[in-house]
Design a protein around this motif. Structure first.
Motif, PDB file in Angstrom:
ATOM      1  N   ALA A 144     -11.381 -13.483 -27.432  1.00 41.38           N
ATOM      2  CA  ALA A 144     -11.026 -13.652 -26.013  1.00 41.38           C
ATOM      3  C   ALA A 144     -12.276 -13.974 -25.200  1.00 41.38           C
ATOM      4  CB  ALA A 144     -10.350 -12.392 -25.480  1.00 41.38           C
ATOM      5  N   GLY A 145     -13.382 -13.327 -25.560  1.00 40.77           N
ATOM      6  CA  GLY A 145     -14.641 -13.568 -24.863  1.00 40.77           C
ATOM      7  C   GLY A 145     -15.066 -15.029 -24.969  1.00 40.77           C
ATOM      8  N   GLN A 146     -14.906 -15.601 -26.173  1.00 38.92           N
ATOM      9  CA  GLN A 146     -15.247 -17.026 -26.365  1.00 38.92           C
ATOM     10  C   GLN A 146     -14.336 -17.918 -25.526  1.00 38.92           C
ATOM     11  OE1 GLN A 146     -15.157 -18.327 -30.494  1.00 38.92           O
ATOM     12  NE2 GLN A 146     -15.716 -16.275 -31.169  1.00 38.92           N
ATOM     13  N   ILE A 147     -13.045 -17.564 -25.506  1.00 38.10           N
ATOM     14  CA  ILE A 147     -12.044 -18.393 -24.819  1.00 38.10           C
ATOM     15  C   ILE A 147     -12.293 -18.419 -23.311  1.00 38.10           C
ATOM     16  CG2 ILE A 147      -9.582 -18.429 -24.207  1.00 38.10           C
ATOM     17  CD1 ILE A 147      -9.112 -17.434 -27.163  1.00 38.10           C
ATOM     18  N   ILE A 148     -12.553 -17.254 -22.734  1.00 41.06           N
ATOM     19  CA  ILE A 148     -12.742 -17.226 -21.273  1.00 41.06           C
ATOM     20  C   ILE A 148     -14.048 -17.900 -20.875  1.00 41.06           C
ATOM     21  CG2 ILE A 148     -11.246 -15.238 -20.862  1.00 41.06           C
ATOM     22  CD1 ILE A 148     -13.788 -13.536 -20.527  1.00 41.06           C
ATOM     23  N   LYS A 149     -15.045 -17.843 -21.774  1.00 41.82           N
ATOM     24  CA  LYS A 149     -16.303 -18.536 -21.477  1.00 41.82           C
ATOM     25  C   LYS A 149     -16.075 -20.039 -21.320  1.00 41.82           C
ATOM     26  CE  LYS A 149     -19.577 -16.060 -23.802  1.00 41.82           C
ATOM     27  NZ  LYS A 149     -20.269 -15.938 -25.088  1.00 41.82           N
ATOM     28  N   LYS A 150     -15.060 -20.545 -22.033  1.00 41.87           N
ATOM     29  CA  LYS A 150     -14.745 -21.977 -21.950  1.00 41.87           C
ATOM     30  C   LYS A 150     -13.754 -22.277 -20.833  1.00 41.87           C
ATOM     31  CE  LYS A 150     -16.152 -22.775 -26.573  1.00 41.87           C
ATOM     32  NZ  LYS A 150     -16.245 -23.758 -27.625  1.00 41.87           N
ATOM     33  N   GLY A 151     -13.463 -21.281 -20.011  1.00 40.83           N
ATOM     34  CA  GLY A 151     -12.681 -21.531 -18.797  1.00 40.83           C
ATOM     35  C   GLY A 151     -11.186 -21.281 -18.917  1.00 40.83           C
ATOM     36  N   TYR A 152     -10.710 -20.871 -20.092  1.00 43.65           N
ATOM     37  CA  TYR A 152      -9.273 -20.615 -20.246  1.00 43.65           C
ATOM     38  C   TYR A 152      -8.933 -19.193 -19.778  1.00 43.65           C
ATOM     39  CZ  TYR A 152      -7.811 -24.820 -22.825  1.00 43.65           C
ATOM     40  OH  TYR A 152      -7.483 -26.096 -23.184  1.00 43.65           O
ATOM     41  N   TYR A 153      -7.642 -19.005 -19.553  1.00 44.85           N
ATOM     42  CA  TYR A 153      -7.128 -17.699 -19.149  1.00 44.85           C
ATOM     43  C   TYR A 153      -6.405 -17.028 -20.321  1.00 44.85           C
ATOM     44  CZ  TYR A 153      -8.041 -19.208 -14.364  1.00 44.85           C
ATOM     45  OH  TYR A 153      -8.648 -19.624 -13.215  1.00 44.85           O
ATOM     46  N   ILE A 154      -6.367 -15.707 -20.289  1.00 46.38           N
ATOM     47  CA  ILE A 154      -5.673 -14.912 -21.295  1.00 46.38           C
ATOM     48  C   ILE A 154      -4.463 -14.260 -20.617  1.00 46.38           C
ATOM     49  CG2 ILE A 154      -5.874 -12.835 -22.753  1.00 46.38           C
ATOM     50  CD1 ILE A 154      -7.680 -15.057 -23.794  1.00 46.38           C
ATOM     51  N   ALA A 155      -3.270 -14.488 -21.190  1.00 50.21           N
ATOM     52  CA  ALA A 155      -2.052 -13.903 -20.613  1.00 50.21           C
ATOM     53  C   ALA A 155      -1.541 -12.782 -21.516  1.00 50.21           C
ATOM     54  CB  ALA A 155      -0.973 -14.967 -20.444  1.00 50.21           C
ATOM     55  N   VAL A 156      -1.235 -11.643 -20.887  1.00 51.36           N
ATOM     56  CA  VAL A 156      -0.702 -10.505 -21.641  1.00 51.36           C
ATOM     57  C   VAL A 156       0.668 -10.117 -21.087  1.00 51.36           C
ATOM     58  CG1 VAL A 156      -2.994  -9.650 -22.227  1.00 51.36           C
ATOM     59  CG2 VAL A 156      -1.813  -8.713 -20.240  1.00 51.36           C
ATOM     60  N   GLY A 157       1.491  -9.573 -21.979  1.00 46.94           N
ATOM     61  CA  GLY A 157       2.852  -9.202 -21.596  1.00 46.94           C
ATOM     62  C   GLY A 157       3.210  -7.805 -22.043  1.00 46.94           C
ATOM     63  N   GLY A 158       4.483  -7.607 -22.322  1.00 44.70           N
ATOM     64  CA  GLY A 158       5.040  -6.287 -22.609  1.00 44.70           C
ATOM     65  C   GLY A 158       4.389  -5.545 -23.756  1.00 44.70           C
ATOM     66  N   VAL A 159       3.825  -6.288 -24.721  1.00 47.97           N
ATOM     67  CA  VAL A 159       3.189  -5.644 -25.886  1.00 47.97           C
ATOM     68  C   VAL A 159       2.137  -4.626 -25.438  1.00 47.97           C
ATOM     69  CG1 VAL A 159       1.771  -6.092 -27.952  1.00 47.97           C
ATOM     70  CG2 VAL A 159       3.646  -7.638 -27.372  1.00 47.97           C
ATOM     71  N   LEU A 160       1.488  -4.913 -24.301  1.00 52.09           N
ATOM     72  CA  LEU A 160       0.444  -4.025 -23.788  1.00 52.09           C
ATOM     73  C   LEU A 160       0.952  -2.600 -23.566  1.00 52.09           C
ATOM     74  CD1 LEU A 160      -2.528  -3.963 -22.658  1.00 52.09           C
ATOM     75  CD2 LEU A 160      -1.521  -4.410 -20.401  1.00 52.09           C
ATOM     76  N   THR A 161       2.243  -2.459 -23.306  1.00 50.24           N
ATOM     77  CA  THR A 161       2.795  -1.130 -23.000  1.00 50.24           C
ATOM     78  C   THR A 161       3.244  -0.378 -24.255  1.00 50.24           C
ATOM     79  OG1 THR A 161       5.088  -1.913 -22.772  1.00 50.24           O
ATOM     80  CG2 THR A 161       3.694  -2.033 -20.805  1.00 50.24           C
ATOM     81  N   PHE A 162       3.135  -1.023 -25.427  1.00 53.61           N
ATOM     82  CA  PHE A 162       3.564  -0.359 -26.666  1.00 53.61           C
ATOM     83  C   PHE A 162       2.465   0.606 -27.105  1.00 53.61           C
ATOM     84  CE2 PHE A 162       6.106  -4.436 -28.009  1.00 53.61           C
ATOM     85  CZ  PHE A 162       6.921  -4.274 -26.910  1.00 53.61           C
ATOM     86  N   PRO A 163       2.872   1.752 -27.675  1.00 53.80           N
ATOM     87  CA  PRO A 163       1.876   2.780 -28.004  1.00 53.80           C
ATOM     88  C   PRO A 163       0.817   2.331 -29.016  1.00 53.80           C
ATOM     89  CG  PRO A 163       4.113   3.540 -28.542  1.00 53.80           C
ATOM     90  CD  PRO A 163       4.251   2.180 -27.974  1.00 53.80           C
ATOM     91  N   ASN A 164       1.168   1.405 -29.916  1.00 53.63           N
ATOM     92  CA  ASN A 164       0.226   1.036 -30.979  1.00 53.63           C
ATOM     93  C   ASN A 164      -0.614  -0.201 -30.637  1.00 53.63           C
ATOM     94  OD1 ASN A 164       2.340  -0.697 -30.985  1.00 53.63           O
ATOM     95  ND2 ASN A 164       2.727  -0.649 -33.191  1.00 53.63           N
ATOM     96  N   ALA A 165      -0.660  -0.582 -29.363  1.00 56.26           N
ATOM     97  CA  ALA A 165      -1.285  -1.856 -29.002  1.00 56.26           C
ATOM     98  C   ALA A 165      -2.775  -1.697 -28.683  1.00 56.26           C
ATOM     99  CB  ALA A 165      -0.548  -2.474 -27.819  1.00 56.26           C
ATOM    100  N   ALA A 166      -3.521  -1.069 -29.605  1.00 50.72           N
ATOM    101  CA  ALA A 166      -4.930  -0.757 -29.331  1.00 50.72           C
ATOM    102  C   ALA A 166      -5.764  -2.014 -29.088  1.00 50.72           C
ATOM    103  CB  ALA A 166      -5.513   0.035 -30.488  1.00 50.72           C
ATOM    104  N   ARG A 167      -5.497  -3.066 -29.878  1.00 48.30           N
ATOM    105  CA  ARG A 167      -6.340  -4.258 -29.795  1.00 48.30           C
ATOM    106  C   ARG A 167      -6.192  -4.969 -28.440  1.00 48.30           C
ATOM    107  NH1 ARG A 167      -7.257  -8.858 -34.381  1.00 48.30           N
ATOM    108  NH2 ARG A 167      -5.093  -9.400 -34.047  1.00 48.30           N
ATOM    109  N   ILE A 168      -4.958  -5.125 -27.997  1.00 42.93           N
ATOM    110  CA  ILE A 168      -4.749  -5.833 -26.729  1.00 42.93           C
ATOM    111  C   ILE A 168      -5.199  -4.958 -25.549  1.00 42.93           C
ATOM    112  CG2 ILE A 168      -2.269  -5.258 -26.570  1.00 42.93           C
ATOM    113  CD1 ILE A 168      -3.940  -8.508 -25.416  1.00 42.93           C
ATOM    114  N   LYS A 169      -5.080  -3.630 -25.712  1.00 45.63           N
ATOM    115  CA  LYS A 169      -5.591  -2.736 -24.658  1.00 45.63           C
ATOM    116  C   LYS A 169      -7.109  -2.894 -24.532  1.00 45.63           C
ATOM    117  CE  LYS A 169      -1.994   0.769 -24.295  1.00 45.63           C
ATOM    118  NZ  LYS A 169      -1.111   1.071 -25.430  1.00 45.63           N
TER     119      LYS A 169
END
Ligand code: NI
Length: 255
Positions: free
Chosen positions: A162-187
């Protein structure tokens, strides 16, 4: 105020009550929705939605699942539809190596083709990348697609990527997965990412956030994802809504 940057309101699961679902979104404080047109029929339904509601915009694309349908006729029909002023991006396009509904070579070829269309039309792109992180980045590099501006939808990679992607000017979109208990990586991604690179989406009718997990998702539920971001970032909910809406307008170039 909130902006659902990735919805599929033209999905048949919304046929019985689409108008009510749009009203629910308004009542929940949404001021913008981008509906994702996947394939010609879906793009046509998306254009109709944008005509019906001034605050709904759309995209035009052939989803990687459907890459095998792309031919000359589809290409030119899609391009014609994409010239509509309310079509604000080419997408969702990309690679899905989880389901492999189309051959991987075909997916890659159709991805490149649609990046070319975005370039011709001067539009940003919305990218679907599932279990294909490396080739997605390679194709973006090779086609110089970073110049176009874009969004990685339903982001599922690491913070490092994600760090590489935003450096190149793109955006990162997150959705419902963020609210799942096992979503450590996206958190972790949300914890690390600067607020001005983050977008919220539902991908409805899929991926409903908790406590609606497993039900049909709808734009109004994005508030649950926004609440989770507010908690992680230690920001007021209204601030998360305001900033991510502004980011979405920039990403899709909606004034
Ligand atoms: Ni989608």
């Amino acid at each position: 105020m909130f902006f659902d940057t990735h919805a599929h309101l033209d999905d048949p699961r919304f046929n019985p009550d689409q108008a009510q679902v749009v009203q629910n979104a308004k009542d929940a404080g949404l001021e913008l929705i981008v509906n994702i047109g996947c394939g010609l029929d879906s793009i046509r339904r998306t254009v109709r939605l944008t005509e019906q509601y001034g605050w709904i915009y759309g995209t035009a694309g052939v989803h990687p699942h459907e890459a095998k349908i792309m031919d000359e006729e589809v290409y030119f029909a899609m391009k014609d539809l994409a010239k509509n002023p309310k079509i604000v991006a080419i997408g969702e396009i990309g690679l899905d190596f989880h389901y492999d509904h189309s051959l991987r070579d075909v997916q890659a070829q159709v991805f490149r083709l649609q990046i070319g269309m975005a370039r011709e039309l001067g539009l940003p792109i919305t990218i679907h990348d599932r279990e294909a992180h490396q080739l997605t980045l390679e194709i973006l590099d090779e086609t110089h697609a970073w110049d176009l501006g874009g969004i990685i939808h339903c982001y599922s990679g690491s913070w490092q990527m994600a760090g590489q992607i935003i450096k190149k000017g793109y955006y990162i979109a997150v959705g419902g997965v963020l609210t799942f208990p096992n979503a450590a990586r996206i958190k972790e991604v949300v914890r690390q990412i600067p607020m001005d690179k983050l977008l919220i989406e539902t991908d409805c009718p899929y991926l409903a956030p908790a406590p609606y997990r497993g039900k049909r998702n709808e734009p109004a539920y994005m508030v649950k994802t926004a609440e989770m971001i507010a908690g992680i970032k230690g920001l007021p909910l209204e601030e998360v809504g305001r900033i991510t809406t502004e980011n979405g307008r920039k990403a899709y170039r909606i004034p």
